[in-house]
Design a protein around this motif. Structure first.
Motif, PDB file in Angstrom:
ATOM      1  N   ALA A  82       0.831  -1.209   0.000  1.00 43.44           N
ATOM      2  CA  ALA A  82       0.000   0.000   0.000  1.00 43.44           C
ATOM      3  C   ALA A  82       0.864   1.258   0.000  1.00 43.44           C
ATOM      4  CB  ALA A  82      -0.936  -0.007   1.209  1.00 43.44           C
ATOM      5  N   ALA A  83       1.938   1.238   0.765  1.00 44.72           N
ATOM      6  CA  ALA A  83       2.825   2.405   0.824  1.00 44.72           C
ATOM      7  C   ALA A  83       3.520   2.628  -0.513  1.00 44.72           C
ATOM      8  CB  ALA A  83       3.853   2.225   1.933  1.00 44.72           C
ATOM      9  N   VAL A  84       3.906   1.535  -1.189  1.00 47.03           N
ATOM     10  CA  VAL A  84       4.548   1.651  -2.500  1.00 47.03           C
ATOM     11  C   VAL A  84       3.558   2.201  -3.517  1.00 47.03           C
ATOM     12  CG1 VAL A  84       5.556   0.333  -4.414  1.00 47.03           C
ATOM     13  CG2 VAL A  84       6.266  -0.136  -2.062  1.00 47.03           C
ATOM     14  N   ARG A  85       2.296   1.809  -3.411  1.00 43.92           N
ATOM     15  CA  ARG A  85       1.296   2.352  -4.332  1.00 43.92           C
ATOM     16  C   ARG A  85       1.154   3.859  -4.174  1.00 43.92           C
ATOM     17  NH1 ARG A  85      -1.548  -2.494  -2.910  1.00 43.92           N
ATOM     18  NH2 ARG A  85      -2.907  -1.385  -1.450  1.00 43.92           N
ATOM     19  N   ARG A  86       1.343   4.347  -2.957  1.00 39.69           N
ATOM     20  CA  ARG A  86       1.189   5.790  -2.723  1.00 39.69           C
ATOM     21  C   ARG A  86       2.324   6.605  -3.331  1.00 39.69           C
ATOM     22  NH1 ARG A  86      -1.045   3.972   2.275  1.00 39.69           N
ATOM     23  NH2 ARG A  86       0.967   4.052   3.336  1.00 39.69           N
TER      24      ARG A  86
END
Length: 307
Positions: A82-86
């Motif tokens: 999720a953090a990488v998607r952001r």
């Protein structure tokens, strides 16, 4: 001014070691290892159906790898998907992030700026006057359009031009502009050189190179990588030659052939069947659609936690 500077894109370093994704029909890609510093142009090269798109989506946190490790901007995958998607953004990825042919260029840009402000804006942004928010959104759009080299005045109807009336290179520039509105640290583009003439292909790579030079790390899927890019090669399932450490290898030719799909199916064969396997690796193959469709790619994203 200081707040704006903090929002400026700065490339995310990518460190990959033995990365692999396996589904019920075999390996989509396997044993991918490479290191790319911030602002690097990375080209994922290989034949259609060799897992290029699956690797692209895994590196941006949209698919869950099953072996090996990777870090994007210091964020470990698959733990921090999720953090990488952001911090990453998708440009053109067929069946996943496509342009709506009925929308005009202005509608696409306006919608993306609105969503960016609504979901990623700070509290300070919402406290601004409406006129200030509109001006800030327009500035973001203009910045992204300029970075993508999209000349709005040169379009048949300017900003009111429908996507269906855009040339392939213009549509690619628009998709990149939409991604850059979010000022990502990593930009991912699929089929970067698909259906382009030699001249347009050179322009496309010049565009991606300029985005990387501005500080954003770029990962692009292609059939033939330019010489100045960091080339990551995914091999055909029937390839028998040993691959260097920076290449993705299909070690089990039988499993890899299943993962890639039937000859001629293209990247979408890997995208639907093996993509859906990201969280469904223990299910029998019959639980997934035999024929890959565009919906299969969207389903794969939903299965990894992103609609």
């Amino acid at each position: 001014m200081g707040a704006e500077a903090e929002e400026r894109p700065h490339g995310a370093a990518v460190v990959v070691d033995g990365f692999g994704l396996r589904g019920p029909r075999g390996w989509a890609f396997r044993e991918v290892s490479f290191r790319a510093g911030p602002g690097t142009l990375v080209a994922i090269e290989g034949p259609s159906g060799s897992g290029r798109t699956c690797l692209l989506l895994a590196l941006t946190g949209r698919m869950k790898a099953k072996e090996g490790t990777a870090e994007v901007g210091g964020l470990p995958l698959p733990k921090k998907m999720a953090a990488v998607r952001r911090i990453s953004a998708l440009g053109h990825v067929p069946g996943v992030s496509e342009l709506d042919p009925a929308f005009t260029v202005a509608e696409h840009l306006g919608e993306r700026a609105m969503l960016q402000r609504r979901f990623d804006g700070s509290v300070r942004t919402f406290l601004r006057r409406p006129s200030e928010r509109r001006a800030a959104a327009r500035a973001r759009i203009d910045e992204a359009v300029a970075a993508a080299g999209l000349d709005l005045d040169a379009l048949p109807k300017g900003e009111r031009t429908s996507v269906r009336d855009l040339e392939r290179l213009e549509a690619l520039r628009l998709s990149i502009a939409l991604a850059l509105i979010g000022r990502p640290r990593l930009l991912a583009v699929d089929d970067a050189d698909l259906k382009l003439s030699d001249a347009d292909r050179a322009e496309a790579w010049a565009l991606l190179r300029s985005v990387a030079d501005s500080g954003t790390t770029v990962v692009a899927v292609c059939s033939e990588a330019p010489e100045d890019a960091l080339r990551i090669t995914t091999l055909d399932a029937n390839a028998t030659a040993p691959a260097p450490a920076t290449e993705a290898r299909a070690e089990d030719s039988e499993d890899a052939e299943d993962a890639a799909g039937a000859p001629g199916d293209g990247d979408k064969a890997g995208r639907g069947d093996t993509a859906g396997s990201a969280d469904e690796a223990d299910k029998p193959a019959g639980d997934l659609t035999e024929d890959t469709t565009e919906e299969g790619a969207a389903d794969a994203l939903a299965e990894t936690g992103r609609a």
